[in-house]
Motif scaffolding. Structure first.
Motif, mmCIF file in Angstrom:
data_model
loop_
_atom_site.group_PDB
_atom_site.id
_atom_site.type_symbol
_atom_site.label_atom_id
_atom_site.label_comp_id
_atom_site.label_asym_id
_atom_site.label_seq_id
_atom_site.Cartn_x
_atom_site.Cartn_y
_atom_site.Cartn_z
ATOM 1 N N UNK A 13 -0.590 0.593 -12.427
ATOM 2 C CA UNK A 13 0.706 1.091 -12.799
ATOM 3 C C UNK A 13 1.869 0.992 -11.392
ATOM 4 N N UNK A 14 2.966 0.625 -11.888
ATOM 5 C CA UNK A 14 4.029 0.849 -10.695
ATOM 6 C C UNK A 14 5.434 1.209 -11.459
ATOM 7 N N UNK A 15 5.889 1.952 -10.407
ATOM 8 C CA UNK A 15 7.036 2.601 -10.840
ATOM 9 C C UNK A 15 8.189 2.416 -9.685
ATOM 10 N N UNK A 34 6.115 3.771 -6.322
ATOM 11 C CA UNK A 34 4.945 4.050 -6.282
ATOM 12 C C UNK A 34 3.792 3.081 -7.158
ATOM 13 N N UNK A 35 2.453 3.012 -6.550
ATOM 14 C CA UNK A 35 1.692 1.889 -7.313
ATOM 15 C C UNK A 35 0.305 2.851 -7.474
ATOM 16 N N UNK A 36 -0.269 2.407 -8.497
ATOM 17 C CA UNK A 36 -1.504 3.095 -8.526
ATOM 18 C C UNK A 36 -2.576 2.002 -9.336
ATOM 19 N N UNK A 82 -2.174 -6.784 -4.095
ATOM 20 C CA UNK A 82 -3.655 -6.147 -3.845
ATOM 21 C C UNK A 82 -4.152 -5.866 -5.206
ATOM 22 N N UNK A 83 -3.885 -6.723 -6.286
ATOM 23 C CA UNK A 83 -4.238 -6.308 -7.593
ATOM 24 C C UNK A 83 -5.749 -6.450 -7.955
ATOM 25 N N UNK A 84 -6.537 -7.071 -7.145
ATOM 26 C CA UNK A 84 -7.818 -7.375 -7.634
ATOM 27 C C UNK A 84 -7.894 -8.405 -8.793
#
Length: 265
Positions: A13-15, A34-36, A82-84
């Protein structure tokens, strides 16, 4: 037999944050993305030419260029890093740049020291229509310092200085920085007429030679009489003659008045 486990990694998720409105004279924009599910992100602009404080930091700034402020609407994109095994995700933020206030305090003025009240005519447009006057002097504003078309009444100290700077600053500026403009008023000396010393003449030789002068803000004048005589060669000759009428000589006294003319302000 054998088995295989499939591990499902949570989605990324990115905002990029909420859309932002800034002013052309205060355009630096604080970004808080923000990033999760990913380790970071980076910023780009798709139609701007400004600069990022640090494009690889989620919390950074964007500094619009002069071209950006002319464009008025900018698109920023935050892309995850860094998305794997996941694909990168993006989110978009819109920056809207509004015009800065325009302030005009009016043209410089020239006033006479005996007619010094300054008529103001300020203009404030673009995002706000209000302003406040200040003076680099000790006079007062009437009816108040927020009336764009009020009056400034100089103090004796202002007129003695010979000029006064009056500043108009925008108010209720929203997200803009206030804008100022200055008007200068210069005070010229007031006219100073001198009708001369009192004159005594004889009733049978009553023509009076005049010796008037006008200095200061004017050099010309016009004679007037509280009697019924005449001026020769005319009432604009400061060194002409006053010819009393019979009524003047019968009264025994006549007052001659010299007024300045061509007084400018």
């Amino acid at each position: 037999k054998d088995s295989l486990a499939i591990i499902v990694i949570p989605s990324i998720n990115v905002n990029a944050g909420s859309d932002i409105t800034v002013c052309a004279n205060n355009p630096t924009t604080n970004l808080n993305g923000s990033v999760s599910g990913a380790t970071g992100g980076f910023w780009i602009t798709t139609n701007g030419t400004g600069t990022f404080g640090d494009s690889s930091s989620l919390s950074t700034t964007y500094n619009p260029s002069s071209s950006d402020t002319s464009t008025g609407v900018l698109t920023l994109v935050l892309t995850t890093t860094g998305n794997g095994p996941c694909n990168a995700e993006t989110d978009t933020l819109i920056i809207t740049i509004t015009d800065q206030p325009i302030v005009n305090a009016g043209i410089d003025q020239i006033l006479c020291a005996n007619n010094v009240d300054i008529q103001l005519g300020g203009i404030v447009v673009n995002g706000t229509t209000t302003g406040r006057w200040t003076a680099l002097g000790s006079g007062v504003f009437s009816p108040n310092d927020s009336d764009l078309n009020g009056i400034y009444i100089p103090s004796s100290s202002d007129t003695a200085t010979g000029f006064i700077n009056i500043v108009l600053a925008s108010t209720n500026n929203g997200n803009c920085v206030l804008v100022r403009d200055t008007m200068k008023a210069n005070f010229t000396p007031s006219p100073s007429p001198n009708a001369g010393v009192d004159i005594s003449v004889c009733a049978n030789n009553s023509n009076a030679t005049l010796n008037g002068s006008v200095t200061g803000g004017a050099t010309t004048g016009q004679w007037g009489t509280l009697g019924t005589g005449t001026f020769s060669p005319n009432d604009s000759d400061l060194n002409g003659t006053y010819n009393p009428s019979n009524a003047d000589t019968a009264a025994g006294l006549v007052q001659i008045v010299l007024n300045s003319t061509n007084n400018g302000t």
